[in-house]
Design an enzyme around this catalytic site. Structure first.
Site, PDB file in Angstrom:
ATOM      1  N   ASN A 121      14.792 -11.691  12.462  1.00  0.00           N
ATOM      2  CA  ASN A 121      16.245 -12.797  12.214  1.00  0.00           C
ATOM      3  C   ASN A 121      17.628 -13.025  12.714  1.00  0.00           C
ATOM      4  O   ASN A 121      18.133 -13.486  12.119  1.00  0.00           O
ATOM      5  CB  ASN A 121      16.277 -12.384  10.673  1.00  0.00           C
ATOM      6  CG  ASN A 121      17.250 -10.756  10.526  1.00  0.00           C
ATOM      7  OD1 ASN A 121      17.475 -10.233  11.709  1.00  0.00           O
ATOM      8  ND2 ASN A 121      17.652 -10.359   9.954  1.00  0.00           N
ATOM      9  N   GLY A 180       4.377  -9.117   2.768  1.00  0.00           N
ATOM     10  CA  GLY A 180       5.191  -9.870   3.058  1.00  0.00           C
ATOM     11  C   GLY A 180       5.831  -9.819   3.917  1.00  0.00           C
ATOM     12  O   GLY A 180       6.542  -8.861   4.248  1.00  0.00           O
ATOM     13  N   THR A 186      14.649  -7.918  -4.133  1.00  0.00           N
ATOM     14  CA  THR A 186      15.613  -8.261  -2.653  1.00  0.00           C
ATOM     15  C   THR A 186      15.569  -9.930  -2.816  1.00  0.00           C
ATOM     16  O   THR A 186      16.446 -10.944  -1.851  1.00  0.00           O
ATOM     17  CB  THR A 186      14.508  -8.691  -1.875  1.00  0.00           C
ATOM     18  OG1 THR A 186      13.504  -9.239  -1.896  1.00  0.00           O
ATOM     19  CG2 THR A 186      14.178  -7.056  -1.342  1.00  0.00           C
ATOM     20  N   ASP A 199      17.172  -7.451   9.099  1.00  0.00           N
ATOM     21  CA  ASP A 199      16.930  -7.425   7.016  1.00  0.00           C
ATOM     22  C   ASP A 199      16.961  -5.484   7.138  1.00  0.00           C
ATOM     23  O   ASP A 199      17.227  -5.032   5.991  1.00  0.00           O
ATOM     24  CB  ASP A 199      15.831  -7.611   7.229  1.00  0.00           C
ATOM     25  CG  ASP A 199      15.675  -9.376   6.756  1.00  0.00           C
ATOM     26  OD1 ASP A 199      16.647  -9.700   6.606  1.00  0.00           O
ATOM     27  OD2 ASP A 199      14.756 -10.013   7.129  1.00  0.00           O
ATOM     28  N   SER A 218      21.737 -22.389   2.075  1.00  0.00           N
ATOM     29  CA  SER A 218      22.112 -20.540   2.748  1.00  0.00           C
ATOM     30  C   SER A 218      23.347 -20.835   2.383  1.00  0.00           C
ATOM     31  O   SER A 218      24.315 -21.439   2.758  1.00  0.00           O
ATOM     32  CB  SER A 218      21.809 -21.119   4.971  1.00  0.00           C
ATOM     33  OG  SER A 218      21.684 -19.843   5.122  1.00  0.00           O
ATOM     34  N   LYS A 278      10.446 -16.921  10.951  1.00  0.00           N
ATOM     35  CA  LYS A 278      10.971 -15.638  11.057  1.00  0.00           C
ATOM     36  C   LYS A 278       9.595 -15.045  12.052  1.00  0.00           C
ATOM     37  O   LYS A 278      10.221 -14.465  13.438  1.00  0.00           O
ATOM     38  CB  LYS A 278      11.052 -14.673  10.371  1.00  0.00           C
ATOM     39  CG  LYS A 278      12.325 -15.155   9.911  1.00  0.00           C
ATOM     40  CD  LYS A 278      12.657 -13.089   8.440  1.00  0.00           C
ATOM     41  CE  LYS A 278      14.041 -13.921   7.869  1.00  0.00           C
ATOM     42  NZ  LYS A 278      14.552 -12.767   6.870  1.00  0.00           N
ATOM     43  N   SER A 304      24.504 -18.251   4.915  1.00  0.00           N
ATOM     44  CA  SER A 304      24.988 -17.634   5.787  1.00  0.00           C
ATOM     45  C   SER A 304      25.831 -18.297   6.239  1.00  0.00           C
ATOM     46  O   SER A 304      27.059 -17.524   7.084  1.00  0.00           O
ATOM     47  CB  SER A 304      24.359 -17.920   6.467  1.00  0.00           C
ATOM     48  OG  SER A 304      22.760 -16.530   5.813  1.00  0.00           O
ATOM     49  N   ALA A 321       9.490  -9.480   4.532  1.00  0.00           N
ATOM     50  CA  ALA A 321      10.812  -8.461   3.288  1.00  0.00           C
ATOM     51  C   ALA A 321       9.577  -7.188   3.127  1.00  0.00           C
ATOM     52  O   ALA A 321      10.535  -6.358   3.304  1.00  0.00           O
ATOM     53  CB  ALA A 321      11.258  -9.308   1.867  1.00  0.00           C
ATOM     54  N   GLY A 327      19.551  -8.830  -4.342  1.00  0.00           N
ATOM     55  CA  GLY A 327      19.888  -9.139  -3.426  1.00  0.00           C
ATOM     56  C   GLY A 327      20.721  -9.486  -2.244  1.00  0.00           C
ATOM     57  O   GLY A 327      20.439 -10.061  -1.482  1.00  0.00           O
TER      58      GLY A 327
HETATM   59  P1  NAP Z   1       6.184 -13.819   2.369  1.00  0.00           P
HETATM   60  O1  NAP Z   1       5.989 -13.364   3.150  1.00  0.00           O
HETATM   61  O2  NAP Z   1       5.837 -14.864   1.888  1.00  0.00           O
HETATM   62  O3  NAP Z   1       5.645 -12.436   1.281  1.00  0.00           O
HETATM   63  C1  NAP Z   1       5.471 -12.784   0.247  1.00  0.00           C
HETATM   64  C2  NAP Z   1       5.207 -12.131  -0.661  1.00  0.00           C
HETATM   65  O4  NAP Z   1       5.194 -11.778  -2.355  1.00  0.00           O
HETATM   66  C3  NAP Z   1       3.835 -11.023  -0.181  1.00  0.00           C
HETATM   67  O5  NAP Z   1       3.177  -9.845  -0.395  1.00  0.00           O
HETATM   68  C4  NAP Z   1       2.144 -11.950  -1.768  1.00  0.00           C
HETATM   69  O6  NAP Z   1       1.120 -11.712  -2.092  1.00  0.00           O
HETATM   70  C5  NAP Z   1       3.560 -11.909  -2.384  1.00  0.00           C
HETATM   71  N1  NAP Z   1       3.680 -13.265  -3.672  1.00  0.00           N
HETATM   72  C6  NAP Z   1       3.594 -14.177  -3.720  1.00  0.00           C
HETATM   73  N2  NAP Z   1       3.417 -15.284  -4.881  1.00  0.00           N
HETATM   74  C7  NAP Z   1       3.118 -14.343  -5.508  1.00  0.00           C
HETATM   75  C8  NAP Z   1       2.849 -14.285  -6.796  1.00  0.00           C
HETATM   76  N3  NAP Z   1       2.820 -15.427  -7.100  1.00  0.00           N
HETATM   77  N4  NAP Z   1       2.090 -13.096  -7.533  1.00  0.00           N
HETATM   78  C9  NAP Z   1       2.083 -12.065  -6.641  1.00  0.00           C
HETATM   79  N5  NAP Z   1       2.159 -12.022  -5.655  1.00  0.00           N
HETATM   80  C10 NAP Z   1       2.699 -12.872  -4.509  1.00  0.00           C
HETATM   81  O7  NAP Z   1       7.896 -13.819   1.908  1.00  0.00           O
HETATM   82  P2  NAP Z   1       9.391 -13.067   2.351  1.00  0.00           P
HETATM   83  O8  NAP Z   1       9.432 -13.631   3.409  1.00  0.00           O
HETATM   84  O9  NAP Z   1       8.349 -11.590   2.281  1.00  0.00           O
HETATM   85  O10 NAP Z   1       9.449 -13.149   0.899  1.00  0.00           O
HETATM   86  C11 NAP Z   1       9.598 -12.122  -0.428  1.00  0.00           C
HETATM   87  C12 NAP Z   1      10.733 -12.139  -0.866  1.00  0.00           C
HETATM   88  O11 NAP Z   1      12.019 -11.515  -0.679  1.00  0.00           O
HETATM   89  C13 NAP Z   1      11.897 -13.242  -1.246  1.00  0.00           C
HETATM   90  O12 NAP Z   1      11.959 -13.710  -2.443  1.00  0.00           O
HETATM   91  C14 NAP Z   1      13.055 -13.847  -0.443  1.00  0.00           C
HETATM   92  O13 NAP Z   1      14.273 -14.898  -1.591  1.00  0.00           O
HETATM   93  C15 NAP Z   1      13.176 -12.026  -0.403  1.00  0.00           C
HETATM   94  N6  NAP Z   1      14.241 -11.524   0.812  1.00  0.00           N
HETATM   95  C16 NAP Z   1      15.580 -11.177   0.332  1.00  0.00           C
HETATM   96  C17 NAP Z   1      15.918 -11.502   1.750  1.00  0.00           C
HETATM   97  C18 NAP Z   1      17.617 -10.949   1.770  1.00  0.00           C
HETATM   98  O14 NAP Z   1      18.305 -10.867   3.194  1.00  0.00           O
HETATM   99  N7  NAP Z   1      18.370 -10.978   0.403  1.00  0.00           N
HETATM  100  C19 NAP Z   1      15.167 -11.604   2.885  1.00  0.00           C
HETATM  101  C20 NAP Z   1      14.260 -11.099   3.464  1.00  0.00           C
HETATM  102  C21 NAP Z   1      13.455 -12.021   2.435  1.00  0.00           C
HETATM  103  P3  NAP Z   1       0.059 -12.046  -0.908  1.00  0.00           P
HETATM  104  O15 NAP Z   1       0.099 -10.860   0.425  1.00  0.00           O
HETATM  105  O16 NAP Z   1      -0.966 -11.441  -1.810  1.00  0.00           O
HETATM  106  O17 NAP Z   1      -0.008 -13.230  -0.576  1.00  0.00           O
END
Ligand code: NAP
Length: 294
Positions: free
Chosen positions: A97, A138, A234, A112, A25, A76, A27, A140, A257
């Site tokens: 978060n 998901g 992101t 977020d 991380s 989370k 952070s 984010a 991101g």
């Molecule tokens: P999550 O809750 O697991 O959600 C992931 C999402 O991506 C779901 O909608 C999932 O679809 C989809 N997905 C996963 N694998 C896939 C694939 N192979 N093909 C198509 N769709 C796929 O994850 P999250 O916590 O939202 O995180 C997602 C991203 O956001 C990460 O990359 C993370 O680094 C980023 N993030 C960044 C910040 C920041 O501060 N910059 C903060 C939070 C998150 P399904 O619903 O069909 O499973």
């Protein structure tokens, strides 16, 4: 006799991030640099907590008198069950978060989406009148879509692999009474292509393109996007994903991101210290930490 400054940190001076894994991380570097820059006697650590130990770790915030923590993957959502109160926005997002310990009462927030909006604002991007597309449904995506809805985008489309999850998010947006109704589409469908062709903002909230799978992308052909579209990923590992690289080569404005990471951290300070964290210091430290790892 000169008095030596105590090196021990009293209660209410220790913060950290709870996740699993959490060793990489950015952070701790980001917050500790900000404490140093502001002459604050505080410390921010990384606490690796497996899911089976989450309840005990949260109770430990009270027991040890930590001022607060950030929470990251995979805790989370689950952490909400162990808090004394959860702020309405975090409840709507369905994830926490940031936690503050107010005299033994643990309150959960979600910064977020707020951080996401601030990262657009600092680039001078106005959302009113823009059509937005969110890729993913998901955690984010929920924060991003809810805040885009509240910020008054003209149109919002959620494109997700599993349609049911996107529909669930769209229904939550309607329940939250955001001014815009969200449409739902599956990747590659006619509705998805139509939404992308008139998008003013596309936000990737899937892990597609994240290390180590750098050649994945949530959008195989960016040429479908119109000229003025802003492309936001992101993901911050790597800082430039394939999606952003291809969008940049097409001449589109891109945002990675890191901006969201830094602003969500700076917003957490509002709860812990009553003021926003120093964004520039935090950005430099987070960038250095990420570059060190890459
Ligand atoms: P999550 O809750 O697991 O959600 C992931 C999402 O991506 C779901 O909608 C999932 O679809 C989809 N997905 C996963 N694998 C896939 C694939 N192979 N093909 C198509 N769709 C796929 O994850 P999250 O916590 O939202 O995180 C997602 C991203 O956001 C990460 O990359 C993370 O680094 C980023 N993030 C960044 C910040 C920041 O501060 N910059 C903060 C939070 C998150 P399904 O619903 O069909 O499973």
């Amino acid at each position: 006799m000169t008095q030596r400054r105590s090196t021990s940190l009293g209660p209410g001076r220790i913060l950290g991030i709870i996740g699993h894994p959490v060793a990489h991380s950015a952070s701790p570097a980001m917050h500790n640099a900000a404490f140093a820059a502001q002459g604050m006697h505080a410390m921010y650590g990384a606490f690796d907590v497996p899911p089976s130990q989450l309840e005990k770790a949260i109770a430990g915030i009270r027991t040890l008198g930590l001022l607060g923590v950030n929470v990251t993957i995979p805790h989370k959502e689950a952490v909400m069950a162990y808090l004394d109160d959860v702020a309405p926005t975090a409840r709507q997002v369905g994830a926490v978060n940031t936690i503050i310990n107010r005299g033994g009462r643990l309150i959960g927030y979600n910064t977020d989406g707020w951080g996401f909006l601030l990262s657009l604002e600092e680039r001078g991007i106005r959302l009113a009148g823009r059509s937005a597309v969110v890729l993913g449904a998901g955690g984010a995506a929920r924060a991003v879509a809810l805040h885009l809805g509240m910020a008054g985008v003209a149109r919002l489309t959620i494109i997700n692999r599993s349609r049911s999850r996107a529909e669930f998010l769209a229904a939550d947006l309607a329940r939250a009474r955001t001014p815009v109704r969200a449409d739902v589409a599956e990747p590659g469908s006619g509705e998805a292509l139509a939404a992308l062709a008139e998008a003013g903002l596309v936000v990737n909230c899937t892990p597609l393109g994240m290390d180590p799978d750098r050649e994945s992308t949530p959008l195989e052909d960016v040429s479908i996007l119109p000229g003025g579209c802003v492309v936001y990923d992101t993901i911050y590992r790597p800082l430039e994903t394939r999606l952003l690289r291809e969008a940049r080569r097409r001449g589109l404005m891109t945002i990675n991101g890191l901006a969201m990471l830094v602003h969500q951290g700076a917003c957490a300070w509002e709860y812990w210290f009553g003021r926003r964290g120093p964004v520039d210091v935090m950005r430099t430290a987070a960038m250095a930490a990420l570059e060190e790892q890459s």
